[in-house]
Design a protein around this motif. Structure first.
Motif, PDB file in Angstrom:
ATOM      1  N   GLN A  34       0.692  -1.186  -0.094  1.00  0.00           N
ATOM      2  CA  GLN A  34       0.028   0.100  -0.114  1.00  0.00           C
ATOM      3  C   GLN A  34       0.993   1.327  -0.008  1.00  0.00           C
ATOM      4  O   GLN A  34       0.614   2.405  -0.662  1.00  0.00           O
ATOM      5  CB  GLN A  34      -0.984  -0.095   0.988  1.00  0.00           C
ATOM      6  CG  GLN A  34      -2.122   0.962   1.289  1.00  0.00           C
ATOM      7  CD  GLN A  34      -2.794   1.083  -0.124  1.00  0.00           C
ATOM      8  OE1 GLN A  34      -3.239   0.148  -0.347  1.00  0.00           O
ATOM      9  NE2 GLN A  34      -2.725   2.247  -0.997  1.00  0.00           N
ATOM     10  N   GLU A  35       2.002   0.960   0.860  1.00  0.00           N
ATOM     11  CA  GLU A  35       2.898   2.220   0.711  1.00  0.00           C
ATOM     12  C   GLU A  35       3.658   2.615  -0.460  1.00  0.00           C
ATOM     13  O   GLU A  35       3.539   3.815  -0.958  1.00  0.00           O
ATOM     14  CB  GLU A  35       4.196   2.005   1.771  1.00  0.00           C
ATOM     15  CG  GLU A  35       3.749   2.100   3.131  1.00  0.00           C
ATOM     16  CD  GLU A  35       4.786   1.921   4.223  1.00  0.00           C
ATOM     17  OE1 GLU A  35       6.025   2.194   3.969  1.00  0.00           O
ATOM     18  OE2 GLU A  35       4.532   1.210   5.362  1.00  0.00           O
ATOM     19  N   ASP A  38       0.922   4.218  -2.800  1.00  0.00           N
ATOM     20  CA  ASP A  38       1.048   5.628  -2.508  1.00  0.00           C
ATOM     21  C   ASP A  38       2.032   6.423  -2.888  1.00  0.00           C
ATOM     22  O   ASP A  38       1.888   7.581  -3.399  1.00  0.00           O
ATOM     23  CB  ASP A  38       0.741   5.624  -0.819  1.00  0.00           C
ATOM     24  CG  ASP A  38      -0.890   5.182  -0.518  1.00  0.00           C
ATOM     25  OD1 ASP A  38      -1.605   4.833  -1.385  1.00  0.00           O
ATOM     26  OD2 ASP A  38      -0.863   4.773   0.832  1.00  0.00           O
TER      27      ASP A  38
END
Length: 313
Positions: A34-35, A38
């Motif tokens: 997810q990081e 992003d």
């Protein structure tokens, strides 16, 4: 008392589906993907888990994808309290070592390797350069093969992977002729590799120069765990050495065999390969055998290998 090294693979280890199972079972791994999504502004999960392969193998996608998968697996191990005394990574894998040793944050590393991949790909137009693996030929004879083919163009040693496995890199004509010459000199096998650019040779110097400008935008910390660098096969001295080392790494030989020998000579008896594939485990096995060193090699790339690793410790 057992001493452990964490080692991280480089480009070429990727495959569609890497990391999927581990993220379905561990929330800490899911967070890393997810990081990365992003930070980079696109869906890293989709790229790694679903492909398509044509997208995953593009150098500017491959590099952040492997780094993300590797760090996701690393976080799972760290959550179990497993520590390393020293760390090293093959080419791109060195960035995972720098994240592990807290020299650089993951969010910065994943952005840098995206650019690194782009610069490396753009340094040499498609079709101009290539690489080849030479098996079963000693360094001296390989060097002779290379020197006898330099009039065809640039050809240099790119990776010293293990005893009997060296990769060469350069312009297509020169590499193809060096492959023929290596076979004449007694190589067991010499094969052109399916790569998109001639990595780790002087043709990539422009990519190193562009990477340097990028690296200077970031700040680095003193290593908290020893990092053995590809260019010197020695411990990274301090944070001031990070940028020069990473810049040189793009266009100089990767001294993987020397790096592993250094680690073994430091008293390390357990190697854990973290990331997709098991290519480093194969190299390390051969290197340890050549030194008559008794070591244990483990790997983690999915749930089964994670469970096997935990049960063996």
């Amino acid at each position: 008392m057992s001493k452990t090294a964490f080692v991280f693979p480089g480009q070429g280890a990727q495959y569609v589906g890497m990391g999927k199972e581990i993220t379905e079972n561990f929330s800490v791994a899911k967070e890393v993907y997810q990081e990365a999504s992003d930070y980079l502004g696109y869906n890293m999960n989709k790229l790694c888990f679903e492909g398509p392969n044509e997208e995953l193998v593009k150098t500017e996608n491959t590099q952040p994808a492997i780094l993300t998968t590797t760090i996701a697996l690393l976080r799972v191990l760290e959550n179990e309290g497993i520590k390393s005394d020293i760390t090293a990574g093959l080419s791109l894998g060195e960035y995972a070592s720098l994240v592990k040793s807290k020299v650089i944050d993951f969010k910065d590393a994943v952005r840098i390797v995206k650019k690194r991949g782009k610069y490396m790909q753009e340094a040499v137009p498609q079709g101009i350069g290539t690489m080849a693996a030479i098996l079963g030929l000693d360094k001296e004879k390989l060097q002779k093969s290379i020197e006898e083919c330099r009039h065809y163009g640039v050809v240099e040693t790119a990776n010293y992977n293990s005893p009997g496995q060296i990769v060469i890199s350069g312009e297509v004509e020169a590499v193809k002729n060096a492959v023929k010459k290596a076979v004449e000199y007694g190589a067991k096998k010499a094969v052109i590799l399916p790569v998109s650019a001639p990595f780790h040779c002087s043709l990539l110097k422009p990519a190193g120069e562009r990477l340097e400008k990028e690296l200077l935008k970031y700040s680095f910390n003193t290593p908290q765990v020893g990092v053995v660098t590809n260019v010197d096969a020695k411990l990274l001295k301090d944070k001031e050495a990070v940028v020069p080392s990473l810049v040189k790494q793009v266009s100089q030989s990767v001294l993987w065999q020397d790096s592993v020998e250094y680690i073994i000579n430091e008293g390390i008896d357990t190697f854990i390969e973290i990331g997709p594939g098991k290519s480093l485990s194969g190299f390390i096995k051969k290197i340890a055998k050549s030194l008559n060193a008794q070591i244990s090699i483990k790997n983690i790339e999915d749930v089964n290998s994670f469970k096997a690793l935990i049960n063996s410790l």
